[in-house]
Design a protein around this motif. Structure first.
Motif, PDB file in Angstrom:
ATOM      1  N   GLU A  25       0.817  -1.203   0.000  1.00  0.00           N
ATOM      2  CA  GLU A  25       0.000   0.000   0.000  1.00  0.00           C
ATOM      3  C   GLU A  25       0.859   1.266   0.000  1.00  0.00           C
ATOM      4  OE1 GLU A  25      -3.508   0.136   2.356  1.00  0.00           O
ATOM      5  OE2 GLU A  25      -3.604  -2.053   2.518  1.00  0.00           O
ATOM      6  N   LEU A  26       2.156   1.114   0.289  1.00  0.00           N
ATOM      7  CA  LEU A  26       3.069   2.255   0.334  1.00  0.00           C
ATOM      8  C   LEU A  26       4.107   2.215  -0.774  1.00  0.00           C
ATOM      9  CD1 LEU A  26       4.193   4.758   1.940  1.00  0.00           C
ATOM     10  CD2 LEU A  26       5.686   3.108   3.093  1.00  0.00           C
ATOM     11  N   SER A  27       4.594   1.017  -1.076  1.00  0.00           N
ATOM     12  CA  SER A  27       5.781   0.911  -1.908  1.00  0.00           C
ATOM     13  C   SER A  27       5.766  -0.368  -2.735  1.00  0.00           C
ATOM     14  CB  SER A  27       7.006   0.901  -0.986  1.00  0.00           C
ATOM     15  OG  SER A  27       8.176   0.571  -1.684  1.00  0.00           O
ATOM     16  N   ILE A  77      10.424   9.985  11.053  1.00  0.00           N
ATOM     17  CA  ILE A  77       9.312   9.054  10.897  1.00  0.00           C
ATOM     18  C   ILE A  77       9.399   8.521   9.481  1.00  0.00           C
ATOM     19  CG2 ILE A  77       6.807   8.864  10.656  1.00  0.00           C
ATOM     20  CD1 ILE A  77       6.551  10.872  12.949  1.00  0.00           C
ATOM     21  N   GLU A  78       9.367   7.214   9.350  1.00  0.00           N
ATOM     22  CA  GLU A  78       9.466   6.556   8.055  1.00  0.00           C
ATOM     23  C   GLU A  78       8.374   5.498   7.916  1.00  0.00           C
ATOM     24  OE1 GLU A  78      11.464   7.026   5.474  1.00  0.00           O
ATOM     25  OE2 GLU A  78      12.858   8.461   6.334  1.00  0.00           O
ATOM     26  N   ASP A  79       8.039   5.195   6.692  1.00  0.00           N
ATOM     27  CA  ASP A  79       7.170   4.064   6.359  1.00  0.00           C
ATOM     28  C   ASP A  79       5.905   3.989   7.220  1.00  0.00           C
ATOM     29  OD1 ASP A  79       9.061   3.493   4.472  1.00  0.00           O
ATOM     30  OD2 ASP A  79       9.960   1.830   5.561  1.00  0.00           O
ATOM     31  N   VAL A  80       5.145   5.068   7.205  1.00  0.00           N
ATOM     32  CA  VAL A  80       3.842   5.066   7.868  1.00  0.00           C
ATOM     33  C   VAL A  80       2.863   4.393   6.908  1.00  0.00           C
ATOM     34  CG1 VAL A  80       1.993   6.461   8.861  1.00  0.00           C
ATOM     35  CG2 VAL A  80       4.382   7.241   9.025  1.00  0.00           C
ATOM     36  N   ILE A  81       2.268   3.304   7.348  1.00  0.00           N
ATOM     37  CA  ILE A  81       1.331   2.574   6.495  1.00  0.00           C
ATOM     38  C   ILE A  81       0.092   2.255   7.313  1.00  0.00           C
ATOM     39  CG2 ILE A  81       1.006   0.656   4.902  1.00  0.00           C
ATOM     40  CD1 ILE A  81       4.066   0.134   5.161  1.00  0.00           C
ATOM     41  N   SER A 115       7.010  12.812   2.441  1.00  0.00           N
ATOM     42  CA  SER A 115       5.802  12.208   1.903  1.00  0.00           C
ATOM     43  C   SER A 115       5.622  12.672   0.473  1.00  0.00           C
ATOM     44  CB  SER A 115       4.578  12.602   2.740  1.00  0.00           C
ATOM     45  OG  SER A 115       3.425  11.936   2.286  1.00  0.00           O
ATOM     46  N   ARG A 116       5.360  11.744  -0.403  1.00  0.00           N
ATOM     47  CA  ARG A 116       5.133  12.120  -1.798  1.00  0.00           C
ATOM     48  C   ARG A 116       3.921  13.050  -1.900  1.00  0.00           C
ATOM     49  NH1 ARG A 116       5.961   6.607  -2.233  1.00  0.00           N
ATOM     50  NH2 ARG A 116       3.755   6.218  -2.586  1.00  0.00           N
ATOM     51  N   PRO A 117       3.979  14.052  -2.774  1.00  0.00           N
ATOM     52  CA  PRO A 117       2.843  14.967  -2.947  1.00  0.00           C
ATOM     53  C   PRO A 117       1.547  14.247  -3.325  1.00  0.00           C
ATOM     54  CG  PRO A 117       4.784  15.873  -3.997  1.00  0.00           C
ATOM     55  CD  PRO A 117       5.141  14.479  -3.561  1.00  0.00           C
ATOM     56  N   SER A 118       1.656  13.118  -3.993  1.00  0.00           N
ATOM     57  CA  SER A 118       0.457  12.384  -4.413  1.00  0.00           C
ATOM     58  C   SER A 118      -0.289  11.762  -3.237  1.00  0.00           C
ATOM     59  CB  SER A 118       0.831  11.293  -5.424  1.00  0.00           C
ATOM     60  OG  SER A 118       1.703  10.341  -4.832  1.00  0.00           O
ATOM     61  N   ARG A 119       0.334  11.678  -2.089  1.00  0.00           N
ATOM     62  CA  ARG A 119      -0.317  11.111  -0.896  1.00  0.00           C
ATOM     63  C   ARG A 119      -1.034  12.250  -0.155  1.00  0.00           C
ATOM     64  NH1 ARG A 119       2.836   7.992   2.857  1.00  0.00           N
ATOM     65  NH2 ARG A 119       0.922   6.839   3.145  1.00  0.00           N
ATOM     66  N   ILE A 120      -2.097  12.722  -0.762  1.00  0.00           N
ATOM     67  CA  ILE A 120      -2.804  13.917  -0.295  1.00  0.00           C
ATOM     68  C   ILE A 120      -3.289  13.776   1.147  1.00  0.00           C
ATOM     69  CG2 ILE A 120      -4.829  15.387  -0.687  1.00  0.00           C
ATOM     70  CD1 ILE A 120      -4.359  14.779  -3.721  1.00  0.00           C
ATOM     71  N   LEU A 125      -2.756  15.056   6.929  1.00  0.00           N
ATOM     72  CA  LEU A 125      -2.624  14.590   8.311  1.00  0.00           C
ATOM     73  C   LEU A 125      -1.383  15.175   8.959  1.00  0.00           C
ATOM     74  CD1 LEU A 125      -3.193  12.777  10.786  1.00  0.00           C
ATOM     75  CD2 LEU A 125      -1.922  10.975   9.604  1.00  0.00           C
ATOM     76  N   TYR A 126      -0.247  15.103   8.273  1.00  0.00           N
ATOM     77  CA  TYR A 126       0.996  15.604   8.855  1.00  0.00           C
ATOM     78  C   TYR A 126       0.884  17.100   9.166  1.00  0.00           C
ATOM     79  CZ  TYR A 126       2.740  11.138   7.091  1.00  0.00           C
ATOM     80  OH  TYR A 126       2.910   9.806   6.832  1.00  0.00           O
ATOM     81  N   GLN A 127       0.275  17.860   8.272  1.00  0.00           N
ATOM     82  CA  GLN A 127       0.102  19.294   8.516  1.00  0.00           C
ATOM     83  C   GLN A 127      -0.839  19.535   9.686  1.00  0.00           C
ATOM     84  OE1 GLN A 127      -0.854  21.168   4.757  1.00  0.00           O
ATOM     85  NE2 GLN A 127       0.876  20.152   3.760  1.00  0.00           N
ATOM     86  N   LYS A 128      -1.899  18.744   9.773  1.00  0.00           N
ATOM     87  CA  LYS A 128      -2.853  18.883  10.876  1.00  0.00           C
ATOM     88  C   LYS A 128      -2.173  18.602  12.221  1.00  0.00           C
ATOM     89  CE  LYS A 128      -7.250  17.052  12.517  1.00  0.00           C
ATOM     90  NZ  LYS A 128      -8.309  16.067  12.283  1.00  0.00           N
ATOM     91  N   LEU A 129      -1.202  17.676  12.215  1.00  0.00           N
ATOM     92  CA  LEU A 129      -0.488  17.341  13.441  1.00  0.00           C
ATOM     93  C   LEU A 129       0.595  18.354  13.799  1.00  0.00           C
ATOM     94  CD1 LEU A 129      -0.114  13.482  12.953  1.00  0.00           C
ATOM     95  CD2 LEU A 129      -1.595  14.669  14.598  1.00  0.00           C
TER      96      LEU A 129
END
Length: 145
Positions: A25-27, A77-81, A115-120, A125-129
């Motif tokens: 789902e990530l890679s 933080i890496e590989d959040v799935i 985070s890739r830009p395509s992962r909207i 979420l990251y900005q909200k946090l």
């Protein structure tokens, strides 16, 4: 749905199977073997956090990386799935908030992630946090196998 987050201390067949299910789902990378997961869990530089729900066993993972440099403690933080069936239910936020608390306990002053830009949804979420987009160049050198 109740979500609980915990660090992995033992690599189990359940974790190996969850990584086989989640990583695509990530890679496009091959899921880590049990041996590779053992290396991740045993490393003093990484903590693998898993999210469990009362409905489905493992519904998400996050890899937290920390290392000391001359400029201070660095954390990533890496590989959040998050399982596609559990998205939008707070799993990613719970994983990230756990990592933020852990970084604070280590005395880190910041946490980086990419985070890739395509992962909207992930970027939102990251900005909200409270993560802020940085103006920087990220470079990659691919080492031939």
């Amino acid at each position: 749905m109740t979500i609980s987050i915990s660090p992995v201390s033992d690599v189990t067949p359940e974790l190996v199977e969850a990584m086989k299910r989640l990583l695509p789902e990530l890679s496009s990378a091959s899921p880590p073997s049990a041996k590779e997961l053992c290396e991740i869990v045993a490393s003093p530089a990484t903590v693998l956090f898993v999210a469990r729900s009362d409905v489905q066993a493992i519904v998400g993972v996050l890899t937290f990386v920390s290392f000391r440099l001359p400029t201070g403690m660095r954390t990533w933080i890496e590989d959040v799935i998050v399982d596609s069936n559990a998205r939008g239910l707070g799993v990613g936020a719970a994983l990230c908030q756990t990592a933020i608390r852990y970084a604070s306990e280590l005395g880190a002053v910041s946490i980086d992630l990419t985070s890739r830009p395509s992962r909207i949804a992930a970027n939102q979420l990251y900005q909200k946090l409270g993560f802020q987009r940085r103006e920087t160049n990220v470079y990659r050198y691919t080492v031939a196998p």
